[in-house]
Design a protein around this motif. Structure first.
Motif, PDB file in Angstrom:
ATOM      1  N   PRO A 113       0.798  -1.231   0.000  1.00 43.28           N
ATOM      2  CA  PRO A 113       0.000   0.000   0.000  1.00 43.28           C
ATOM      3  C   PRO A 113       0.830   1.280   0.000  1.00 43.28           C
ATOM      4  N   ALA A 114       1.993   1.264   0.643  1.00 40.81           N
ATOM      5  CA  ALA A 114       2.805   2.483   0.686  1.00 40.81           C
ATOM      6  C   ALA A 114       3.275   2.868  -0.712  1.00 40.81           C
ATOM      7  N   ALA A 115       3.752   1.881  -1.482  1.00 45.24           N
ATOM      8  CA  ALA A 115       4.193   2.155  -2.847  1.00 45.24           C
ATOM      9  C   ALA A 115       3.021   2.589  -3.722  1.00 45.24           C
ATOM     10  N   GLN A 116       1.848   1.990  -3.503  1.00 47.11           N
ATOM     11  CA  GLN A 116       0.660   2.389  -4.254  1.00 47.11           C
ATOM     12  C   GLN A 116       0.305   3.847  -3.971  1.00 47.11           C
ATOM     13  N   LEU A 117       0.390   4.233  -2.711  1.00 41.35           N
ATOM     14  CA  LEU A 117       0.102   5.626  -2.350  1.00 41.35           C
ATOM     15  C   LEU A 117       1.119   6.576  -2.977  1.00 41.35           C
ATOM     16  N   GLY A 118       2.361   6.113  -3.102  1.00 36.75           N
ATOM     17  CA  GLY A 118       3.361   6.926  -3.782  1.00 36.75           C
ATOM     18  C   GLY A 118       2.973   7.185  -5.221  1.00 36.75           C
ATOM     19  N   GLY A 119       2.384   6.182  -5.878  1.00 39.38           N
ATOM     20  CA  GLY A 119       1.905   6.367  -7.243  1.00 39.38           C
ATOM     21  C   GLY A 119       0.756   7.357  -7.310  1.00 39.38           C
TER      22      GLY A 119
END
Length: 434
Positions: A113-119
């Motif tokens: 989820p953290a990487a997704q939020l970065g996107g």
């Protein structure tokens, strides 16, 4: 419909409304302008209609992607407030969850989820920058960089790339999915006015009730619903930045630009007001709202056609109603019980709903082509779009070093880069033949 004269452009970002007529009725052929309102009880009632209109779509996105429902709802409400302030109350719109984010979020689920939020955050930043450019140069820059043939292709491939996910969810609970789909189709075709615009919500609720009656709800999610508190803080989480996830998400910018500019034009046509100068502000507002959502744990936002439909049905374009809707969304976001209830939606309901929704996203791209009379007898349009669509639909996945790029990224890059190059070569050939 009688057009609304824009007597004065508001200079204050704080909401101010004059009462329309007696505050109770709307005369024949009249409409309630963005800077007007009806009596507060009536305004609150219309605001509740906007909440209902945005509910199904806004909550379906986090349900599909696994994002916290209440967090997404929080940033939806906050984003709407931000939008109303930045556009100085001239554009009545609600910022709900964008379906365009579903594909990149689903494709990057394994990255966390953290990487997704970065996107999501990266998309918001780029959209904000696009808005600033449009604000400075004018909306004509969009036509030069993203002509309809390009915009339509990107929108279409994002929607059609999701087809396997919809089919997969449908196959897990085919009976529940079929009932959900049938109700959506019936309400869309037979329903009138606001009801027809709530077809997704009505279908999802019907499918959920059927699943509950036949034991189709996940037991652990039902237990979580029972144990959830009625009042609590939304779950906030921060982003991390992964280049492959960011590159996967960036094509969504094209969709958000198309949606925002299209909705600004739609509102301008309905209200009879000149809003071309507000396109940049609308993009900046949505960009900042999406950036904020990505920074705190919510899904990206976009202006909602569902709520534009409510305005067309009620003839009330008052931004006061949108303040009511935004505040209501923020209040609901502080109920974990509500979030747990939404999380009980089974795969069959999601499959039945997304079979329609993803197709609609794809066909929105086709509609962009049709509205702009894109000529597919032109070999440049035909070949470049064909290659981009197949890359997106087939989910072409290749690695560049340690970065993995999927079909949405390759299809979007192909059309955004390939089209201007192919068009320039075609012009060179024509010039050399003379």
């Amino acid at each position: 419909m009688t057009s609304i004269r824009d007597k004065s452009v508001p200079t204050s970002r704080l909401p101010r409304w004059t009462v329309h007529g007696d505050g109770k009725t709307i005369g024949a052929g009249a409409v309630v302008a963005p800077d007007e309102r009806l009596s507060w009880p009536r305004t609150i009632g219309i605001g509740m209609q906007h909440v209902i209109a945005m509910f199904g779509a806004t909550l379906l996105v986090p349900t599909i992607t696994g994002f916290p429902v209440t967090t997404t709802l929080l940033f939806s409400g906050v984003g709407t407030v931000l939008f109303l302030l930045i556009t100085r109350g001239r554009i009545p719109s609600y910022l709900g969850s964008s379906f365009a984010f579903i594909a990149p979020l689903a494709a990057s689920a394994s990255d966390g989820p953290a990487a997704q939020l970065g996107g999501v955050l990266a998309v918001g930043v780029v959209l904000t920058l696009v808005g600033i450019v449009v604000r400075v140069i004018g909306s004509r820059v969009l036509d030069a960089v993203m002509p309809p043939v390009v915009t339509g292709a990107v929108v279409a491939l994002i929607g059609l790339n999701l087809a396997p996910a919809a089919v997969g969810s449908f196959e897990k609970q085919p009976l529940v999915a079929a009932i959900t789909l049938l109700v959506i189709l019936l309400v869309t075709v037979v329903g009138r006015g606001l009801l027809s615009r709530l077809a997704i919500l009505v279908g999802a609720v019907t499918g959920w009730v059927f699943a509950a009656a036949t034991g189709g709800l996940a037991t652990e999610r039902v237990y979580a619903l029972r144990d959830a508190a009625w009042v609590g803080l939304p779950e906030l989480r921060g982003p991390s930045f992964d280049l492959s996830v960011i590159l996967l998400a960036l094509p969504v910018v094209v969709v958000l630009v198309a949606e925002n500019v299209g909705h600004v034009k739609a509102v301008a046509a309905m209200t009879g007001r000149q809003l071309d100068d507000m396109a940049g502000n609308a993009l900046i507002a949505d960009g900042l709202a999406t950036t904020l959502a990505g920074a705190g744990g919510g899904s990206g936002t976009t202006t909602y056609a569902e709520n534009i439909g409510v305005m067309a049905a009620t003839r009330v374009y008052s931004t006061a109603a949108y303040w009511v809707a935004a505040i209501t969304a923020i209040v609901l976001s502080f109920s974990p019980k509500f979030g747990a209830l939404v999380f009980t939606i089974p795969d069959g309901v999601i499959g039945g709903a997304t079979l329609v929704l993803y197709g609609l996203i794809g066909l929105l791209g086709v509609r962009i082509w049709m509205d702009a009379n894109v000529d597919f007898a032109d070999p440049v349009n035909l070949t470049v779009v064909a290659a981009a669509l197949v890359a997106g639909i087939g989910d072409l996945t290749l690695h560049i070093g340690s970065v993995e790029l999927g079909g949405i990224a390759w299809g979007s890059v192909g059309i955004l880069v390939g089209y201007p190059i192919a068009r320039a070569l075609a012009r060179w050939r024509s010039a050399s033949d003379r």
